[in-house]
Scaffold this motif. Structure first.
Motif, PDB file in Angstrom:
ATOM      1  N   ASN A   1      44.245  44.860  31.933  1.00  0.00           N
ATOM      2  CA  ASN A   1      45.535  45.526  32.110  1.00  0.00           C
ATOM      3  C   ASN A   1      46.310  44.822  33.232  1.00  0.00           C
ATOM      4  N   GLY A   2      47.462  45.351  33.595  1.00  0.00           N
ATOM      5  CA  GLY A   2      48.305  44.747  34.609  1.00  0.00           C
ATOM      6  C   GLY A   2      47.668  44.630  35.978  1.00  0.00           C
ATOM      7  N   LEU A   3      46.670  45.452  36.255  1.00  0.00           N
ATOM      8  CA  LEU A   3      45.970  45.404  37.540  1.00  0.00           C
ATOM      9  C   LEU A   3      44.746  44.479  37.512  1.00  0.00           C
ATOM     10  N   GLY A   4      44.480  43.864  36.361  1.00  0.00           N
ATOM     11  CA  GLY A   4      43.331  42.973  36.228  1.00  0.00           C
ATOM     12  C   GLY A   4      42.048  43.668  35.835  1.00  0.00           C
ATOM     13  N   ILE A   5      42.140  44.971  35.532  1.00  0.00           N
ATOM     14  CA  ILE A   5      40.961  45.742  35.128  1.00  0.00           C
ATOM     15  C   ILE A   5      40.722  45.531  33.632  1.00  0.00           C
ATOM     16  N   PRO A   6      39.488  45.235  33.228  1.00  0.00           N
ATOM     17  CA  PRO A   6      39.216  45.009  31.801  1.00  0.00           C
ATOM     18  C   PRO A   6      39.630  46.210  30.943  1.00  0.00           C
ATOM     19  N   SER A   7      40.333  45.915  29.847  1.00  0.00           N
ATOM     20  CA  SER A   7      40.731  46.968  28.911  1.00  0.00           C
ATOM     21  C   SER A   7      39.817  47.007  27.689  1.00  0.00           C
ATOM     22  N   GLU A   8      38.818  46.122  27.663  1.00  0.00           N
ATOM     23  CA  GLU A   8      37.804  46.109  26.612  1.00  0.00           C
ATOM     24  C   GLU A   8      36.444  46.286  27.289  1.00  0.00           C
ATOM     25  N   GLY A   9      35.464  46.734  26.519  1.00  0.00           N
ATOM     26  CA  GLY A   9      34.131  46.950  27.070  1.00  0.00           C
ATOM     27  C   GLY A   9      33.461  45.650  27.469  1.00  0.00           C
ATOM     28  N   PHE A  10      32.616  45.715  28.484  1.00  0.00           N
ATOM     29  CA  PHE A  10      31.897  44.534  28.962  1.00  0.00           C
ATOM     30  C   PHE A  10      30.558  44.964  29.551  1.00  0.00           C
ATOM     31  N   GLY A  11      29.669  44.005  29.708  1.00  0.00           N
ATOM     32  CA  GLY A  11      28.371  44.287  30.308  1.00  0.00           C
ATOM     33  C   GLY A  11      27.637  43.017  30.661  1.00  0.00           C
ATOM     34  N   PHE A  12      26.548  43.171  31.404  1.00  0.00           N
ATOM     35  CA  PHE A  12      25.767  42.035  31.882  1.00  0.00           C
ATOM     36  C   PHE A  12      24.284  42.347  31.765  1.00  0.00           C
ATOM     37  N   SER A  13      23.495  41.302  31.630  1.00  0.00           N
ATOM     38  CA  SER A  13      22.039  41.480  31.621  1.00  0.00           C
ATOM     39  C   SER A  13      21.611  42.143  32.921  1.00  0.00           C
TER      40      SER A  13
END
Length: 151
Positions: A106-118
């Motif tokens: 989004n405009g603030l740089g926050i992910p608008s799609e899901g994400f994750g890490f090992s």
């Protein structure tokens, strides 16, 4: 003297077997299965990148060891990586709902799609370091689970 020679020979044989055993294990090509859980829906695809070092982790495409984007068929969803040498790796995943190949923000740089890490490290104000997401591949089949996060 004969007893000392027998002990030395036995020790040499044991050490030889250990060295052979470790070198045989280091030369295998392992398979990693990544189970991705927490998907909001089946729209789009899941993109996963595996890194073999901290260089570029988690988003520099030039340092990715392997990457794949796959259409979502089931929830939870599995992605497989083949031909991995024994070692330390980290995986970054995102739910590409609009199929554009990037993690949208989004405009603030926050992910608008899901994400994750090992290793599912806690995410607050920054992406995790490689060491926080790292895991070992030390056998022919390794399974990990990644829980997606949405903001």
């Amino acid at each position: 003297m004969v007893k000392g020679l027998r002990v030395s020979m036995l020790l040499l044989a044991v050490l030889g077997n250990l060295v052979w055993s470790f070198s045989a294990k280091a030369n295998f090509n392992g398979k990693l299965t990544v189970e991705i859980d927490g998907l909001k829906n089946k729209e789009g695809q899941v993109c996963a990148s595996i890194f073999a070092s901290s260089e570029g982790f988690p988003s520099d495409r030039n340092h990715v060891l392997q990457k794949q984007c796959t259409k979502i068929t089931d929830i939870p969803f599995n992605i497989n990586f083949e031909n991995l040498k024994a070692g330390s790796y980290a995986v970054a995943v995102f739910h590409d709902q609009n199929n554009d190949g990037t993690l949208n923000r989004n405009g603030l740089g926050i992910p608008s799609e899901g994400f994750g890490f090992s290793s599912n490290p806690e995410i607050r104000t920054r992406a995790p370091k490689f060491s926080e997401a790292a895991f070992l591949v030390a056998g022919p089949n390794t399974n990990i689970q990644i829980q997606l996060k949405y903001f």
